[in-house]
Write an enzyme that holds these catalytic residues in place. Structure first.
Site, PDB file in Angstrom:
ATOM      1  N   ASP A 156      -9.596  -3.179  -0.086  1.00 41.06           N
ATOM      2  CA  ASP A 156      -8.393  -3.936   0.270  1.00 41.06           C
ATOM      3  C   ASP A 156      -8.635  -4.854   1.467  1.00 41.06           C
ATOM      4  O   ASP A 156      -8.262  -6.025   1.459  1.00 41.06           O
ATOM      5  CB  ASP A 156      -7.259  -2.960   0.576  1.00 41.06           C
ATOM      6  N   THR A 164       0.796  -1.230   0.000  1.00 44.24           N
ATOM      7  CA  THR A 164       0.000   0.000   0.000  1.00 44.24           C
ATOM      8  C   THR A 164       0.832   1.286   0.000  1.00 44.24           C
ATOM      9  O   THR A 164       0.584   2.179  -0.802  1.00 44.24           O
ATOM     10  CB  THR A 164      -0.962  -0.031   1.198  1.00 44.24           C
ATOM     11  N   ASP A 198      -3.487   1.429  -5.745  1.00 43.66           N
ATOM     12  CA  ASP A 198      -2.110   1.355  -5.246  1.00 43.66           C
ATOM     13  C   ASP A 198      -1.443   0.024  -5.580  1.00 43.66           C
ATOM     14  O   ASP A 198      -0.233  -0.108  -5.527  1.00 43.66           O
ATOM     15  CB  ASP A 198      -2.062   1.622  -3.738  1.00 43.66           C
TER      16      ASP A 198
HETATM   17 ZN   LIG Z   1      -3.186  -1.276  -0.561  1.00 39.20          ZN
END
Ligand SMILES: [Zn+2]
Length: 567
Positions: A318, A80, A365
């Site tokens: 996520d 991340t 990301d």
């Molecule tokens: Zn992430």
């Protein structure tokens, strides 16, 4: 013949429209740059579920924006902080320095968390990471409560905007995760993130002496109350979903109280895991949206000719991916609900700033791996979870028999993806670090499921060779922070035990499922297009700079995307 979008007439007309739009943009820049990041949104996922999405969210981006369908990160450690920093700076971790969520700090002599900073403190009390309830093991590494962008080694687009406009641009970043907000705010903007212990969005005294009043008011309005004694329910009837009959899959994480099937209860406000469970569901994104809208209103973003910048990173996708895998009913629903959240955000921005004055970019990301047992349901494959500790024990045992057998403690740390050798031990024993690293790498490569172990001195893997995985490992190498050996597991093999919390799926590899992300541009001066040529997310920051006519971030290696700059 009816005039369709594919008509050759319109094909020729579009560049002319773009000409006027962009020419207008250079005379008067967008009032707001809205950079959205969806944590772990693999490049194929919006398309996969688009048929179940409504108007104004992803559909707006597909129908009116430019969609890059072949964008890959070119660094190995797809975590991340690494991806968010690359989006912010337009470069690889080799240059921006954020090589992982955690790395071994040679000066401090310990593992550190990417945005921790002991020179600063949080502005809220009881907001620091609670080690007894924090499920993210990387957060538990931090010793300081303070957070800042100190570790970012190159400038961000937002920094360049601040320099170009002599500090008059308003620059903000919001996310549930500190590491989802801080890199995008850069050194010059303000970052807010969600504290699970405090149940509110917080900041540190790197950014503020004290909170603006609206931040306190947002919290005082008790926005979490609506979720208390409530649960995460499906947005649509179960039969509408691709995974509608797969709610209960045995590899999904059975988080205490949350369970593996719908509805997933959040519990009551004040419960030990109440705020954690909000972040593991669409509620985390909804709270982020609400805070971001309040910010736009109170900070008066996009209300004058000086361009402002707002970054919003949505984290729920996520967390849901980790718990259930991307091919699950939960992951499918969290995206459909995010689509509604995006539609709400775009509509709000249209009312307050005007989409015609706003430049929107959306990306991720990193991508998303599948849960290995899910892959194995599609055939007799060998996708599996992996215990890296066992490999490290094997390496230690190998070292105890080889040429360095007399030296104890050569391996200082394994912190994914790096093996760090103990420099002090090597100095005392007068050992050649490169030779020890080579031996360790050779031993690691003997571990079952280790695809490659690449030493920092290994010149066999130069970028000129353009070998995809090795190049990505090289692009992750920063001399101050990277370890001595980079361990690459086989494709479809994952470590899934995070200090006791066993999850369904883990990203962080250099394989294509983890590097693949979507890129959308929409709003001011953008004409609809689908672009299939290979691009990278490092292109985003220099593209924003080019569209604004300002200089690119200091370490940017990306190229301005030509489709957006046609004149
Ligand atoms: Zn992430």
């Amino acid at each position: 013949m009816p005039l369709s979008v594919k008509s050759p007439l319109l094909k020729y007309a579009l560049p002319c429209l773009a000409l006027f739009a962009v020419a207008g943009a250079s005379a008067e820049p967008p009032r707001l740059i809205l950079q959205i990041t969806v944590d772990a949104l693999r490049g194929d996922l919006p398309q996969r579920h688009l048929h179940n999405m409504g108007k104004g969210g992803f559909r707006y981006l597909f129908d009116e924006g430019v969609h890059y369908s072949n964008a890959h990160y070119q660094h190995g450690n797809t975590e991340t902080i690494v991806g968010h920093s690359s989006l912010a700076t337009g470069t690889t971790p080799a240059l921006h320095g954020m090589v992982g969520n955690v790395w071994f700090d040679k000066d401090a002599g310990r593992l550190i968390y990417n945005v921790e900073d002991d020179r600063y403190h949080l502005l809220s009390s009881n907001a620091d990471v609670d080690r007894s309830t924090e499920i993210d093991p990387t957060q538990r590494v931090a010793l300081a409560d303070g957070r800042s962008p100190r570790a970012l080694l190159t400038s961000t687009f937002s920094d360049e905007l601040a320099y170009a406009y002599n500090g008059q641009s308003k620059i903000f970043a919001v996310s549930v995760k500190d590491r989802g907000a801080i890199p995008l705010a850069g050194q010059t903007g303000k970052a807010f993130w969600f504290s699970k212990p405090a149940g509110r969005f917080i900041s540190s005294n790197y950014y503020y002496e004290r909170y603006p009043q609206w931040v306190l008011d947002w919290h005082d309005a008790n926005p979490l109350d609506a979720y208390s004694d409530n649960s995460w329910q499906l947005l649509r009837p179960a039969q509408d979903y691709l995974f509608g009959t797969n709610d209960d899959q045995p590899w999904e994480t059975d988080f205490p109280g949350f369970g593996r099937t719908f509805p997933h209860p959040w519990g009551s406000i004040g419960d030990k895991y109440f705020t954690t469970l909000l972040t593991l569901s669409p509620a985390g994104d909804q709270l982020t949206l609400d805070f971001a809208k309040t910010l736009v209103e109170n900070e008066q973003l996009g209300q004058d000719a000086i361009p402002d910048f707002l970054s919003v990173s949505f984290s729920s996708n996520d967390y849901v991916l980790h718990l259930f895998g991307p091919s699950s009913l939960e992951a499918e629903d969290v995206l459909l609900q995010l689509d509604r959240t995006l539609a709400d955000l775009f509509s709000y921005i249209d009312e307050t700033v005007g989409l015609k004055h706003t430049l929107i970019v959306l990306s991720a990301d990193h991508g998303a791996p599948e849960a290995p047992p899910y892959l194995n349901t599609r055939g007799d494959q060998d996708a599996h979870y992996y215990d890296m500790e066992a490999c490290m024990q094997q390496v230690e045992a190998g070292l105890a028999q080889g040429p360095f057998a007399k030296v104890e403690g050569l391996i200082g740390q394994f912190s994914h993806p790096y093996i760090y050798l103990d420099q002090k031990v090597m100095e005392q024993a007068k050992l050649d670090g490169a030779k020890v690293a080579e031996t360790v790498a050779a031993l690691a490569e003997q571990c079952n499921s280790v695809n490659a172990a690449i030493t920092t001195a290994d010149t066999r893997y130069s970028p000129a060779r353009n070998r995809t995985v090795e190049t990505r490992v090289w692009n992750n190498y920063n001399a101050r922070r990277s370890g001595d050996v980079y361990v690459v597991l086989d494709s479809q093999v994952y470590v899934n035990d995070f200090d006791g919390l066993v999850v369904a799926a883990t990203h962080g590899s250099p394989w294509n499922y983890d590097t693949f992300v979507p890129i959308f541009f929409a709003g001011r001066g953008i004409a609809q297009a689908q672009v299939d040529r290979p691009v990278t997310p490092y292109d985003i920051a220099p593209t924003l700079s080019a569209l604004l006519g300002i200089k690119p971030p200091s370490g940017s290696i990306g190229n301005p995307l030509s489709e957006l700059l046609q004149r």
